[in-house]
Design a protein around this motif. Structure first.
Motif, short mmCIF file in Angstrom:
data_model
loop_
_atom_site.label_atom_id
_atom_site.label_comp_id
_atom_site.label_asym_id
_atom_site.label_seq_id
_atom_site.Cartn_x
_atom_site.Cartn_y
_atom_site.Cartn_z
N PHE A 27 5.27 -7.77 15.91
CA PHE A 27 5.42 -7.99 14.47
C PHE A 27 4.72 -6.90 13.68
CE2 PHE A 27 3.56 -10.29 10.67
CZ PHE A 27 4.70 -10.16 9.90
N TRP A 28 3.47 -6.61 14.04
CA TRP A 28 2.73 -5.58 13.32
C TRP A 28 3.40 -4.21 13.47
CZ3 TRP A 28 -0.07 -4.37 9.47
CH2 TRP A 28 -0.65 -3.09 9.40
N ASP A 29 3.84 -3.89 14.66
CA ASP A 29 4.49 -2.60 14.87
C ASP A 29 5.72 -2.45 13.97
OD1 ASP A 29 2.63 -1.92 16.77
OD2 ASP A 29 3.92 -2.36 18.49
N GLY A 30 6.49 -3.52 13.82
CA GLY A 30 7.67 -3.46 12.97
C GLY A 30 7.34 -3.28 11.52
N VAL A 31 6.35 -4.03 11.04
CA VAL A 31 5.96 -3.92 9.64
C VAL A 31 5.29 -2.58 9.36
CG1 VAL A 31 4.43 -4.90 7.87
CG2 VAL A 31 5.76 -6.43 9.34
N ALA A 32 4.37 -2.17 10.23
CA ALA A 32 3.63 -0.92 10.02
C ALA A 32 4.55 0.30 10.05
CB ALA A 32 2.53 -0.77 11.07
N ALA A 33 5.62 0.21 10.84
CA ALA A 33 6.56 1.32 10.94
C ALA A 33 7.66 1.25 9.88
CB ALA A 33 7.20 1.35 12.33
#
Length: 435
Positions: A27-33
């Motif tokens: 989830f964080w990887d998707g939002v951060a990217a």
């Protein structure tokens, strides 16, 4: 901060099921990217819908392995009960089990009588196929609007345990049973306000001294054979060139994106966390709720949000200037965003005075009841990593939405997050938290 004695309420675990995957890291990887979790719908026929796009949690299939590490008894119990859980309940239970694993809160590390569950959800709608055999049995009579034989011929064809699959109190019930949590247990069905309401009630339950640990969160969907139709009939869905894009606060926004998911947190007193050697990830500082609706049924989301924000600030003993950033509801419908922007201006002032504003729905659409907790997890992870993520699809400023939006990846400012959610019916719920 509101306290009973010296109680502080900390967060020790996160879990989520989102369009980016079944882990908080995904989830964080998707939002951060700055990724868009919206794609062509796979689980629904879209011929009768104004859009072919949605934000589905495609990585979640309800397999037992998606519920995280479990002991043998839990694994056996959850697998046995999957048949009486609809998809929303399965996602909600999975998110809670993942949060418990993240918090390292296993049997023997908590007092069952002092540990509870407070969970939010949408009202859950039955899939048409649940009734299919019964309808076929009485097809001719029902076509003629004759229901005389439904009770004797149609109903016996329906699974006797059908209702258990769709009761909104079942996520909290299952979570408590699977983990032997005998303390306070509550279920809140307040549409998009459910997450923050559940977190707020958990916070207050612990402060009142009624529990030491609460598993909280919510599960929700707008991607569903019946729910999607209801949503389309009642609300504005992004269509045309924006069909696959959620555009919070953009002048050319034209509706929400259908989404689905679940999120959970483990809340406990700071003393309880310290006693079992758990490191707090965040702290809940305050909460506020307000509903504003007139006698004709018209809601006032602006005033409801203003009230809830001020209640939360007062409980946390903070001023507007103390807030580090705002995680907006950001539904991307013209009226909702305009009223939310006006509420932000009412409390924080013009753009120059406002803290940075993010909107996770631009990444994952409207997850229904689950949106608030998923959005709060994103903010808390951003604060921990000292990196704010940008709002997506914002191209044309709207003079009626003067909001200090985060447009690119920037360093996170200090200070707590103010997490906002509001329903079309004028129910607002706010949580303030820090890391």
């Amino acid at each position: 901060m509101a306290e009973v004695g010296n109680r502080r309420v900390v967060v020790t675990g996160y879990g989520c099921i989102t369009p980016f995957g079944n882990t908080i890291e995904a989830f964080w990887d998707g939002v951060a990217a700055a990724q868009n979790g919206v794609a062509l719908l796979q689980s629904l026929p879209t011929d009768a819908l104004p859009t072919s796009y949605g934000a589905e949690a495609t990585a979640f299939a309800g397999d037992i392995g998606e519920f995280g590490p479990l002991d043998k008894n839990q694994q056996r119990s959850i697998r046995k009960n999957l048949k009486v859980m609809c998809r929303e309940i399965q996602m909600g239970v999975a998110a809670a089990q993942l949060a418990l694993h993240h918090a390292d809160l296993t049997s023997g590390k908590f007092d069952p009588e002092r540990t509870g569950v407070v969970y939010g959800s949408d009202y859950m709608m039955t899939l048409p196929e649940e009734y299919a055999k019964g309808v076929m049995k009485c097809e001719a009579e029902l076509a003629a609007h004759n229901f005389d034989h439904w009770a004797t011929q149609g109903m016996p064809e329906i699974n006797p345990l059908w209702l258990l699959k769709y009761l909104p109190n079942m996520p909290a019930s299952h979570i408590a049973i699977f983990n032997d949590m005998r303390g306070p247990n509550n279920s809140l069905t307040l549409r998009e306000a459910s997450s923050n309401a559940a977190i707020g009630e958990s916070f207050m339950t612990i402060l009142r001294g009624h529990a030491d640990v609460i598993v909280t969160g919510a599960t929700g969907t707008r991607v569903h054979e019946m729910r999607s139709v209801h949503t389309v009939l009642q609300e504005q869905i992004a269509s045309g060139e924006s069909a696959g894009l959620c555009r919070p606060f953009d002048k050319n926004r034209n509706g929400m994106i259908l989404g689905e998911g679940a999120g959970a947190m483990v809340l406990e007193t700071a003393e309880h966390a310290e006693a079992r050697g758990a490191k707090p990830l965040a702290e809940i500082l305050g909460q506020g709720m307000s509903t504003v609706i007139d006698r004709s049924g018209a809601s006032n989301r602006r005033l409801a949000l203003v009230n809830a924000i001020r209640f939360a600030l007062n409980e946390a003993q903070l001023s507007a200037a103390d807030i580090g950033h705002i995680n907006a509801h950001g539904l991307a419908t013209p009226d909702s965003d305009q009223q939310e922007a006006a509420a932000i201006v009412d409390v924080f002032g013009d753009v120059e005075k406002q803290p940075p504003v993010v909107a996770v729905k631009s990444n994952v659409g409207n997850l229904g009841a689950a949106g608030g907790v998923v959005e709060l997890i994103a903010s808390l992870m951003a604060m921990d990593k000292k990196q704010f993520f940008p709002i997506l699809n914002y191209e044309t400023p709207d003079p009626e939405c003067p909001v200090n939006l985060v447009r690119e990846t920037i360093a996170a400012s200090s200070g707590p997050v103010l997490n906002l959610n509001v329903t079309p019916q004028g129910q607002a719920a706010v949580v303030i938290a820090s890391v």
